[in-house]
Scaffold this motif. Sequence first.
Motif, PDB file in Angstrom:
ATOM      1  N   VAL A  50       0.838  -1.205   0.000  1.00 34.63           N
ATOM      2  CA  VAL A  50       0.000   0.000   0.000  1.00 34.63           C
ATOM      3  C   VAL A  50       0.874   1.257   0.000  1.00 34.63           C
ATOM      4  O   VAL A  50       0.672   2.172  -0.798  1.00 34.63           O
ATOM      5  CB  VAL A  50      -0.954   0.012   1.219  1.00 34.63           C
ATOM      6  CG1 VAL A  50      -1.651   1.352   1.353  1.00 34.63           C
ATOM      7  CG2 VAL A  50      -1.964  -1.123   1.119  1.00 34.63           C
ATOM      8  N   VAL A  51       1.845   1.302   0.888  1.00 36.85           N
ATOM      9  CA  VAL A  51       2.675   2.493   1.086  1.00 36.85           C
ATOM     10  C   VAL A  51       3.561   2.792  -0.127  1.00 36.85           C
ATOM     11  O   VAL A  51       3.815   3.948  -0.443  1.00 36.85           O
ATOM     12  CB  VAL A  51       3.545   2.324   2.353  1.00 36.85           C
ATOM     13  CG1 VAL A  51       4.606   3.393   2.458  1.00 36.85           C
ATOM     14  CG2 VAL A  51       2.666   2.337   3.594  1.00 36.85           C
ATOM     15  N   VAL A  52       4.023   1.771  -0.826  1.00 40.33           N
ATOM     16  CA  VAL A  52       4.961   1.959  -1.931  1.00 40.33           C
ATOM     17  C   VAL A  52       4.296   2.588  -3.165  1.00 40.33           C
ATOM     18  O   VAL A  52       4.973   3.191  -3.994  1.00 40.33           O
ATOM     19  CB  VAL A  52       5.656   0.613  -2.255  1.00 40.33           C
ATOM     20  CG1 VAL A  52       4.787  -0.297  -3.080  1.00 40.33           C
ATOM     21  CG2 VAL A  52       6.980   0.839  -2.940  1.00 40.33           C
ATOM     22  N   GLN A  53       2.975   2.499  -3.247  1.00 41.28           N
ATOM     23  CA  GLN A  53       2.259   3.049  -4.399  1.00 41.28           C
ATOM     24  C   GLN A  53       2.444   4.564  -4.478  1.00 41.28           C
ATOM     25  O   GLN A  53       2.323   5.265  -3.489  1.00 41.28           O
ATOM     26  CB  GLN A  53       0.772   2.710  -4.321  1.00 41.28           C
ATOM     27  CG  GLN A  53       0.500   1.232  -4.474  1.00 41.28           C
ATOM     28  CD  GLN A  53      -0.972   0.888  -4.334  1.00 41.28           C
ATOM     29  OE1 GLN A  53      -1.831   1.751  -4.424  1.00 41.28           O
ATOM     30  NE2 GLN A  53      -1.253  -0.380  -4.110  1.00 41.28           N
ATOM     31  N   GLY A  54       2.768   5.039  -5.682  1.00 41.92           N
ATOM     32  CA  GLY A  54       2.934   6.462  -5.904  1.00 41.92           C
ATOM     33  C   GLY A  54       4.272   7.017  -5.445  1.00 41.92           C
ATOM     34  O   GLY A  54       4.472   8.225  -5.435  1.00 41.92           O
ATOM     35  N   THR A  55       5.201   6.141  -5.035  1.00 43.72           N
ATOM     36  CA  THR A  55       6.534   6.588  -4.612  1.00 43.72           C
ATOM     37  C   THR A  55       7.554   6.170  -5.664  1.00 43.72           C
ATOM     38  O   THR A  55       7.230   5.459  -6.623  1.00 43.72           O
ATOM     39  CB  THR A  55       6.941   5.954  -3.258  1.00 43.72           C
ATOM     40  OG1 THR A  55       7.229   4.570  -3.442  1.00 43.72           O
ATOM     41  CG2 THR A  55       5.858   6.144  -2.208  1.00 43.72           C
ATOM     42  N   SER A  56       8.793   6.577  -5.461  1.00 44.24           N
ATOM     43  CA  SER A  56       9.868   6.193  -6.374  1.00 44.24           C
ATOM     44  C   SER A  56      10.166   4.692  -6.304  1.00 44.24           C
ATOM     45  O   SER A  56      10.839   4.156  -7.168  1.00 44.24           O
ATOM     46  CB  SER A  56      11.141   6.982  -6.053  1.00 44.24           C
ATOM     47  OG  SER A  56      11.578   6.705  -4.740  1.00 44.24           O
ATOM     48  N   LEU A  57       9.627   4.017  -5.299  1.00 43.82           N
ATOM     49  CA  LEU A  57       9.841   2.580  -5.146  1.00 43.82           C
ATOM     50  C   LEU A  57       8.657   1.749  -5.640  1.00 43.82           C
ATOM     51  O   LEU A  57       8.627   0.536  -5.451  1.00 43.82           O
ATOM     52  CB  LEU A  57      10.112   2.227  -3.680  1.00 43.82           C
ATOM     53  CG  LEU A  57      11.555   2.373  -3.215  1.00 43.82           C
ATOM     54  CD1 LEU A  57      11.977   3.815  -3.131  1.00 43.82           C
ATOM     55  CD2 LEU A  57      11.765   1.683  -1.913  1.00 43.82           C
ATOM     56  N   GLU A  58       7.709   2.388  -6.268  1.00 39.61           N
ATOM     57  CA  GLU A  58       6.534   1.657  -6.740  1.00 39.61           C
ATOM     58  C   GLU A  58       6.963   0.482  -7.615  1.00 39.61           C
ATOM     59  O   GLU A  58       7.816   0.618  -8.478  1.00 39.61           O
ATOM     60  CB  GLU A  58       5.604   2.576  -7.530  1.00 39.61           C
ATOM     61  CG  GLU A  58       4.289   1.917  -7.887  1.00 39.61           C
ATOM     62  CD  GLU A  58       3.229   2.898  -8.357  1.00 39.61           C
ATOM     63  OE1 GLU A  58       2.113   2.447  -8.619  1.00 39.61           O
ATOM     64  OE2 GLU A  58       3.519   4.107  -8.456  1.00 39.61           O
ATOM     65  N   GLY A  59       6.393  -0.685  -7.351  1.00 45.30           N
ATOM     66  CA  GLY A  59       6.732  -1.895  -8.088  1.00 45.30           C
ATOM     67  C   GLY A  59       7.808  -2.731  -7.415  1.00 45.30           C
ATOM     68  O   GLY A  59       8.036  -3.878  -7.793  1.00 45.30           O
ATOM     69  N   ALA A  60       8.472  -2.175  -6.401  1.00 49.64           N
ATOM     70  CA  ALA A  60       9.509  -2.922  -5.684  1.00 49.64           C
ATOM     71  C   ALA A  60       8.870  -4.012  -4.822  1.00 49.64           C
ATOM     72  O   ALA A  60       7.741  -3.871  -4.358  1.00 49.64           O
ATOM     73  CB  ALA A  60      10.336  -1.984  -4.810  1.00 49.64           C
ATOM     74  N   LYS A  61       9.604  -5.073  -4.628  1.00 52.69           N
ATOM     75  CA  LYS A  61       9.154  -6.185  -3.792  1.00 52.69           C
ATOM     76  C   LYS A  61       9.850  -6.126  -2.440  1.00 52.69           C
ATOM     77  O   LYS A  61      11.003  -5.706  -2.345  1.00 52.69           O
ATOM     78  CB  LYS A  61       9.478  -7.531  -4.453  1.00 52.69           C
ATOM     79  CG  LYS A  61       8.843  -7.713  -5.818  1.00 52.69           C
ATOM     80  CD  LYS A  61       7.353  -7.820  -5.714  1.00 52.69           C
ATOM     81  CE  LYS A  61       6.728  -7.997  -7.085  1.00 52.69           C
ATOM     82  NZ  LYS A  61       5.371  -7.519  -7.143  1.00 52.69           N
ATOM     83  N   LEU A  62       9.160  -6.576  -1.415  1.00 56.80           N
ATOM     84  CA  LEU A  62       9.736  -6.687  -0.085  1.00 56.80           C
ATOM     85  C   LEU A  62      10.045  -8.159   0.155  1.00 56.80           C
ATOM     86  O   LEU A  62       9.135  -8.990   0.203  1.00 56.80           O
ATOM     87  CB  LEU A  62       8.765  -6.150   0.978  1.00 56.80           C
ATOM     88  CG  LEU A  62       9.248  -6.193   2.421  1.00 56.80           C
ATOM     89  CD1 LEU A  62      10.505  -5.342   2.609  1.00 56.80           C
ATOM     90  CD2 LEU A  62       8.144  -5.712   3.363  1.00 56.80           C
ATOM     91  N   ILE A  63      11.327  -8.478   0.261  1.00 57.16           N
ATOM     92  CA  ILE A  63      11.774  -9.852   0.497  1.00 57.16           C
ATOM     93  C   ILE A  63      12.168  -9.961   1.965  1.00 57.16           C
ATOM     94  O   ILE A  63      13.110  -9.295   2.409  1.00 57.16           O
ATOM     95  CB  ILE A  63      12.985 -10.219  -0.396  1.00 57.16           C
ATOM     96  CG1 ILE A  63      12.753  -9.834  -1.853  1.00 57.16           C
ATOM     97  CG2 ILE A  63      13.356 -11.687  -0.213  1.00 57.16           C
ATOM     98  CD1 ILE A  63      11.627 -10.546  -2.539  1.00 57.16           C
ATOM     99  N   ILE A  64      11.430 -10.788   2.704  1.00 59.25           N
ATOM    100  CA  ILE A  64      11.655 -10.893   4.150  1.00 59.25           C
ATOM    101  C   ILE A  64      12.321 -12.222   4.491  1.00 59.25           C
ATOM    102  O   ILE A  64      11.832 -13.291   4.129  1.00 59.25           O
ATOM    103  CB  ILE A  64      10.330 -10.758   4.926  1.00 59.25           C
ATOM    104  CG1 ILE A  64       9.707  -9.379   4.656  1.00 59.25           C
ATOM    105  CG2 ILE A  64      10.559 -10.971   6.422  1.00 59.25           C
ATOM    106  CD1 ILE A  64       8.351  -9.173   5.292  1.00 59.25           C
ATOM    107  N   GLU A  65      13.443 -12.112   5.186  1.00 58.85           N
ATOM    108  CA  GLU A  65      14.151 -13.286   5.704  1.00 58.85           C
ATOM    109  C   GLU A  65      13.766 -13.443   7.173  1.00 58.85           C
ATOM    110  O   GLU A  65      14.015 -12.553   7.986  1.00 58.85           O
ATOM    111  CB  GLU A  65      15.664 -13.081   5.586  1.00 58.85           C
ATOM    112  CG  GLU A  65      16.483 -14.189   6.183  1.00 58.85           C
ATOM    113  CD  GLU A  65      17.979 -13.882   6.189  1.00 58.85           C
ATOM    114  OE1 GLU A  65      18.670 -14.423   7.078  1.00 58.85           O
ATOM    115  OE2 GLU A  65      18.450 -13.109   5.345  1.00 58.85           O
ATOM    116  N   ASP A  66      13.136 -14.548   7.499  1.00 62.55           N
ATOM    117  CA  ASP A  66      12.744 -14.813   8.887  1.00 62.55           C
ATOM    118  C   ASP A  66      13.984 -15.203   9.694  1.00 62.55           C
ATOM    119  O   ASP A  66      14.757 -16.058   9.278  1.00 62.55           O
ATOM    120  CB  ASP A  66      11.720 -15.947   8.957  1.00 62.55           C
ATOM    121  CG  ASP A  66      10.412 -15.581   8.278  1.00 62.55           C
ATOM    122  OD1 ASP A  66       9.924 -14.463   8.507  1.00 62.55           O
ATOM    123  OD2 ASP A  66       9.886 -16.407   7.507  1.00 62.55           O
ATOM    124  N   VAL A  67      14.155 -14.551  10.847  1.00 61.92           N
ATOM    125  CA  VAL A  67      15.284 -14.845  11.725  1.00 61.92           C
ATOM    126  C   VAL A  67      14.753 -15.580  12.951  1.00 61.92           C
ATOM    127  O   VAL A  67      13.959 -15.023  13.712  1.00 61.92           O
ATOM    128  CB  VAL A  67      16.019 -13.552  12.150  1.00 61.92           C
ATOM    129  CG1 VAL A  67      17.183 -13.877  13.072  1.00 61.92           C
ATOM    130  CG2 VAL A  67      16.494 -12.781  10.922  1.00 61.92           C
TER     131      VAL A  67
END
Length: 118
Positions: A50-67
């Motif tokens: 939701v937050v990434v929409q309309g920003t310079s990062l639009e379309g970027a993926k969040l890759i989460i590594e579980d620790v």
Amino acid sequence: MHELSIAQSLVELAAEAAENSGIKKVKALFLKLGVLSGVVKEALEFSFDVVVQGTSLEGAKLIIEDVPVTIFCPNCQEERILPEPFPMRCPTCGTKTGQVLAGREMELYALEGGEENA
């Protein structure tokens, strides 16, 4: 839902890091997220989208590594990874411990850049 504010902070931090590094287009953000961080992974992923929409990062993926939770066992004198965060007992000898070495973190550790038109 504090994950929304966390997602906003991640986007701001990543945008600044990308600019400072000369990355024109961010394809992915890589995040280490500890089991004990207090952050709900699914809520963070949703909030990021939701937050990434309309920003310079639009379309970027969040890759989460579980620790996982890593503790130090005072009896074995060894680091141990817990199969579950609770109980805080050495999985080998059963000794209780509160010495958490890993599992609380939330760390943006890398950005992946790509072609601007990709």
